[in-house]
Structures are given as structure tokens and as C-alpha cells.
Design a protein around this motif. Structure first.
Motif, short mmCIF file in Angstrom:
data_model
loop_
_atom_site.label_atom_id
_atom_site.label_comp_id
_atom_site.label_asym_id
_atom_site.label_seq_id
_atom_site.Cartn_x
_atom_site.Cartn_y
_atom_site.Cartn_z
N GLY A 136 0.93 -1.14 0.07
CA GLY A 136 0.04 0.08 -0.05
C GLY A 136 0.65 1.21 -0.09
N GLU A 137 2.00 1.11 0.07
CA GLU A 137 3.16 2.46 0.12
C GLU A 137 3.32 2.94 -1.39
N MET A 138 3.20 4.12 -1.44
CA MET A 138 3.82 4.78 -2.62
C MET A 138 5.03 5.58 -2.62
N VAL A 139 6.13 4.76 -3.34
CA VAL A 139 7.51 5.43 -3.13
C VAL A 139 7.91 5.89 -4.32
N GLY A 140 8.80 7.01 -4.13
CA GLY A 140 9.45 7.35 -5.44
C GLY A 140 10.85 6.77 -5.44
N TYR A 141 11.39 6.59 -6.56
CA TYR A 141 12.57 5.90 -6.65
C TYR A 141 13.33 6.80 -7.91
N ILE A 142 14.34 7.71 -7.15
CA ILE A 142 14.79 8.88 -8.17
C ILE A 142 16.32 8.74 -8.27
N GLY A 143 16.94 9.35 -9.38
CA GLY A 143 18.11 9.35 -9.30
C GLY A 143 18.76 9.83 -10.75
N PRO A 144 19.93 10.27 -10.81
CA PRO A 144 20.11 10.96 -12.41
C PRO A 144 20.30 9.83 -13.32
N ASN A 145 20.46 10.25 -14.81
CA ASN A 145 20.56 9.31 -15.81
C ASN A 145 21.75 8.32 -15.56
#
Ligand SMILES: Nc1ncnc2c1ncn2[C@@H]1O[C@H](COP(=O)(O)OP(=O)(O)OP(=O)(O)O)[C@@H](O)[C@H]1O
Length: 365
Positions: free
Chosen positions: A64-73
Motif C-alpha cells: 500500500g505504500e507509494m514510493v518515489g525511486y529517483i536518481g540521475p541518468n
């Protein structure tokens, strides 16, 4: 790298949101992916090289979590998602999604996950959306009633009614993206991976997609892992964000915490009725030019005792770019500026991910 490693440990330990103990709905434990690449170094010579796309990543995501997974190219985001779907097999570590080892039981997992790759489509290029959906209905063996309910819901919420009979190749990018999101949800997946779902979309399409995802997560409890270059996606959708760089987890915590750690700044871009000296607001008092109406000329002083919380970093005629800490809410600043300056127009610009990460490196001990 040593400093950055130390920093990564520091931020994940201090702000980390993975929660200790127990198995998450999505669990990665020291996961690695190493690609062997060959490079031509001369007419007859080839050199073998290893690319560590994912380099020992551990995290858990609760149902049920909504998680962002970010990082540069090139940070390793897509590689992680491909391992989570079973498309790629990890070179090391342990990975489970809903208790399933994705690369070993890819077909079983496919019934429980949905995937949207913003840069590619899973739809049949020459078929109308409706026919692509029918094929997926069969492929996933979705019970008829369930399929109709899900399709009706997606058509309504993603505004697809007019588009169902249009061949995919004739859809705009935003329409196609909405079509792809619906396709990923027809079989009721418990987990949705979204890789750049708003890339290239206009403001209206982005808003539609974000609203839909918000409702999906709230109403259905779908677990969402979201990869994006647009920090606004993360701000609006995720309470938790993970940052990876060079295949390693740099940060795991709240969005506000990310801005605080990265000391990032947001920008208010204001258009004034007339040219004025650079605006500056102190954190603890009224801004300059109090009592000013449209006819007064506010100065650039700040309240006593504290530094400016917002300051002009660029002035071009009547337009000023005002930087303020990204961890602060823009609302009170906007209210103060609107009350104290002859404001014509205003917009808020988010920092880009590359800038936030660059600041994290700068801040590393
Ligand atoms: N199949 C492959 N073979 C060799 N190297 C690969 C392969 N796929 C990815 N890589 C390399 O692994 C690293 C991580 O790539 P990945 O696509 O996971 O990054 P990303 O964070 O998704 O980047 P972007 O934001 O640009 O999509 C990069 O250096 C990339 O060149």
C-alpha cells in the motif's frame, strides 16, 4: 567515493523509512546487477568491462505504500525495476515481491504486478486501444466481470472514452500514456511499477495521471514504485522517496527531509507591475514595504535578527526569480508577496533531481 558512501550511510540511517524487522511486500537485500560489456578498443581488439548498474541495494516497501525511486541518468533505476519484474536476473543479493522471486517465477508474478515504461508502450501499435485491452484480458485470463469493471473505471478516470477505437499510433503521447496505465491495471495488480509515467506530458496530462495514481493508491491500496525525473511527481504523490546514484542507495526518507539534506531551493518566479529592487523576505516578520500598495516602492530590507528566507537570485525587468528552501511551504511566502508587492503573476519552480543530488554531494562530510 568514500565520502559519499559515508554520507549514504548517514542519511539512510538518520532519515531512512524502510523500517526494521519483518519482510516488506517488496524486499531487496544487497541486490546487485553487473553487466558485462564489450568495447572495441582497436581494429582487432575488444575490451571487456563490468558495469555495476545496481551495487548492493537494500530496502523494503510495505503493502500500500507509494514510493518515489529517483536518481540521475544511468543511476540504476530502470535496472532495479527490470529486476523487480523478473525481466533481469540479479547478479547477487535477494529480492522478493509479494513473496515471489521475480526472475524464477516471472509468469506467476506477472499476474500480480503492472508495469508502465513511459518511454515504451506495451500496447499494439496498429490496434485500437480496445483491441489491445481485449488481448490483455485473454493473456492475463482476467474474469469477464472483473475486466469490464476495471476497464470502465480506467476509461472514466483516465478519460479514455473517445480514444478506445483509435489505433495506438494515432494517439498523442499523453493519450498513449493514459492508455498504457489502463493496460497495466486491467488484471488488478497489487503492485504497480511506473518508470517515468509523466515524461514528455503537458501540464494537463500530468495532472490527470497524478490524480489517477493518487486515487488508485488511496482506493485500492495498490503499492506503487515510481521512477521519475520530475520532482513534482514525487512531491504530489509520495511521502517516501529513495534516491540512488551509481547503483547505490543514497537516501531513503521523506521528501521534505530530502530537501533539507540536499539543502535544495525552490523558486518563485514573480512578474510585478513595475520594476523594483530585488525582493528579500525575512523568516520572522513582515516583508519590506509593509503598507505598500501598488503605488509604493518597497525596499529590500529584511526583518531584524534573521537572514532572508527568500531572496531574489535573478532580476530581469519586472520579472524576479526568488529562491527559498525547498523544505518550506510556498503558501505563506506567496501570501506575503501578494500582500506586499504589486504582483501580476507568479509560478513555483521545483528544483531538478540532478541539482538536489549535486547539493547532497556538496553537503557530504
Ligand atoms: N543491458 C545493459 N547492458 C549493459 N549496460 C547496461 C544495460 N542496461 C543498463 N546498463 C547500464 O547500467 C547503468 C544503469 O542503467 P539504468 O538504465 O538502470 O539507469 P537509469 O537510472 O534508469 O537511467 P535513466 O534515468 O537514464 O533511464 C548505466 O550505466 C547503463 O549504461
Amino acid at each position: 567515493m568514500g565520502t559519499v558512501d559515508g554520507f549514504a550511510r548517514q542519511v539512510t540511517a538518520s532519515v531512512g523509512g524502510t523500517g526494521a524487522g519483518g519482510e516488506g511486500f517488496i524486499t531487496l537485500d544487497g541486490v546487485e546487477k553487473v553487466f558485462q560489456v564489450r568495447r572495441r578498443t582497436g581494429p582487432l581488439r575488444r575490451e571487456r568491462r563490468e558495469v555495476r548498474a545496481v551495487d548492493g541495494i537494500s530496502f523494503q516497501v510495505a503493502r500500500g505504500e507509494m514510493v518515489g525511486y529517483i536518481g540521475p541518468n544511468g543511476a540504476g533505476k530502470s535496472t532495479t525495476i527490470k529486476m523487480l519484474t523478473g525481466i533481469l536476473t540479479p547478479s547477487g543479493g535477494r529480492l522478493r515481491v509479494a513473496g515471489i522471486d521475480p526472475s524464477r517465477e516471472r509468469t506467476r508474478l506477472a499476474h500480480r504486478i503492472g508495469v508502465v515504461f513511459g518511454q515504451r508502450t506495451t500496447l499494439w501499435w496498429d490496434l485500437p486501444l480496445r483491441d489491445s485491452y481485449r488481448l490483455m484480458h485473454r493473456m492475463y485470463r482476467v474474469p469477464d466481470r472483473r475486466y469490464r469493471e476495471n476497464l470502465d473505471r480506467c476509461v472514466e478516470l483516465l478519460d479514455l472514452g473517445e480514444l478506445l477505437d483509435v489505433p495506438v499510433r494515432q494517439l498523442s503521447l499523453g493519450q498513449r500514456m493514459r492508455g498504457d496505465i489502463a493496460a497495466a491495471l486491467l488484471h488488478d495488480p497489487e503492485v504497480l511499477y511506473l518508470d517515468e509515467p509523466t515524461i514528455g506530458l503537458d501540464v494537463v496530462s500530468k495532472a490527470k495521471v497524478r490524480q489517477f495514481l493518487k486515487e488508485l493508491n488511496a482506493d485500492r491500496g495498490t503499492t506503487v514504485l515510481l521512477t521519475t525525473h520530475d520532482l513534482t511527481d514525487i512531491e504530489q504523490l509520495c511521502r517516501r522517496v529513495m534516491v540512488i546514484d551509481h547503483g547505490r542507495l543514497m537516501y531513503d526518507g521523506s521528501v521534505a527531509g530530502l530537501h533539507a539534506v540536499g539543502e535544495s531551493e525552490r523558486m518563485l518566479v514573480v512578474d510585478l507591475e513595475r520594476e523594483l529592487p530585488p525582493i528579500e523576505l525575512a523568516s520572522d516578520g513582515p516583508g519590506p514595504g509593509s503598507g505598500s500598495g501598488a503605488g509604493s516602492a518597497p525596499g529590500s530590507g529584511s526583518g531584524a535578527g534573521s537572514g532572508p528566507v527568500l531572496r531574489a537570485v535573478r532580476v530581469e525587468g519586472v520579472r524576479q526569480w526568488l529562491a527559498f528552501p525547498a523544505s518550506m511551504s510556498a503558501a505563506p511566502l506567496v501570501a506575503r508577496i501578494a500582500a506586499e508587492y504589486p504582483l501580476l503573476d507568479l509560478s513555483v519552480r521545483e528544483p531538478d533531481i540532478e541539482a538536489v543530488i549535486a547539493k547532497m554531494y556538496e553537503a557530504a562530510p
